[in-house]
Write an enzyme that holds these catalytic residues in place. Sequence first.
Site, PDB file in Angstrom:
ATOM      1  N   ASP A 202       0.807  -1.217   0.000  1.00  0.00           N
ATOM      2  CA  ASP A 202       0.000   0.000   0.000  1.00  0.00           C
ATOM      3  C   ASP A 202       0.840   1.266   0.000  1.00  0.00           C
ATOM      4  OD1 ASP A 202      -2.696   1.274   0.462  1.00  0.00           O
ATOM      5  OD2 ASP A 202      -1.678   2.005   2.261  1.00  0.00           O
ATOM      6  N   GLU A 232       1.198  -0.428  -4.925  1.00  0.00           N
ATOM      7  CA  GLU A 232       0.278   0.649  -5.299  1.00  0.00           C
ATOM      8  C   GLU A 232       1.052   1.959  -5.343  1.00  0.00           C
ATOM      9  OE1 GLU A 232      -3.311   3.408  -3.616  1.00  0.00           O
ATOM     10  OE2 GLU A 232      -1.724   2.617  -2.369  1.00  0.00           O
TER      11      GLU A 232
END
Length: 451
Positions: A202, A232
């Site tokens: 993340d 990400e």
Amino acid sequence: YLAKTGITQVWFPPAYKGNGGKDDVGYGVYDLYDLGEFDQKGSIATKYGTKVEYLVAINAMHNYGIKVLADVVFNQKMGADETEDVIAIEDNPQNRSESLGEPKEITAWTKFTFPGRNDMYSSFKWNWTHFHGTDWDEKTKKNSVYRFYGKHWDELVDKENGNFDYLMGCDVDLNNVDVVEELTNWGKWYLKFCDLDGFRLDAIKHMRESFFKNWVDNMQNSSDKDLFFVGEYWNNNIDILCNYLNKSNQNMCLFDVPLHYNLYNASNSGGNYDMRKIFDGTLVQAMPNNAVTFVDNHDTQMGQALQSEIQGWFKPLAYALILLRESGVPCIFYGDYYGTHGNADSSIKTKINPILFARKLYAYGKQIDYFDDEHIIAWVREGDKEHKNSGLVVIMSDNAGGSKAINVGQNLANCVLSDITGNMKENVYVDKDGNGIFYCDGGSVSVWARK
Ligand code: CA
């Protein structure tokens, strides 16, 4: 059911205790070691259930040959157990390279002692020295961006807002060797404890770019499995994504954010998008071996931080563009498949299923593109010997319907083809040389395979 439709991996959301307890989706991380096991933040279970239920779910996936990726949120922590008085400098939230005033003492929520876990799995306690800064001064009850005295935001992060190291909560300091060691220990523990097959990383644009290169290598070296990693990095600039991958020795994939925005723009162009350019500037074009292609995700759906949801009419075209090409690892959004609570009609499972079916049975062999018209584009997968009856033709238009003369190669020569999506009812007859005329409706996609 998932295994039958051709799903090979699932990405589970962050399964550890968040600041919001049972209501936290998991990105407001409180305790990485609490997978729904300890009475913390008002409950034992996380939003997704207890530790035992989590392990049972992973095991169920494995029983059907589906790999499990865990979501790793390292950038921030929230919901500290105690406060500390810390000298901090307030930085301009819109431009973090600019300080507002002199250093002063604030009361920060930065002590994480996890009394409910009582040192199980790890005795590491977090304090302000493990963070760069935070967003709340308890003394003045003021929200801002507070950088701790003597600390600096990492330089090798995204440049938005002057410097995008700080995102939210307590920003984890990845220059602190104790922090790096703890996060590495935790990763090894998590991999083993849950028998994971890889990770979704993340918010990596908010973290020092060398951190995950080493962390990923450490995880891979500690496992007998060939782990899968996808990061990400939310940026539409292909050069920035390629640079990050190259600096990481290409040891992970990234989500293809530029492709998402191309799909989004095409869906919002009222039939005036140049479909020949749908893959221009995308990761799947520039670095096909490192691209995870997707249509939408939990952040891009309506009402979320990165709201940019592809319009409904275009979603079947978008899913064909990620699922039926040879390059990229395609990722289906749960909300598109099952629908979301906010929008019960949002499930397009019946549209995705024929495309998934086509991927599993027919999308093999050499790929030949017919990206020769502004609106109607097509490609052929010629099929191969290993997959009986394989090969297909995908044709789509963002504008009016129409047709294209296409050569499908020898596997499908002398065959009758029909449209798996059901959008076109006619058959296509391919001659002995592999030539046929293929059709699609306006704003639609058709997938032709052996009838
Ligand atoms: Ca950060």
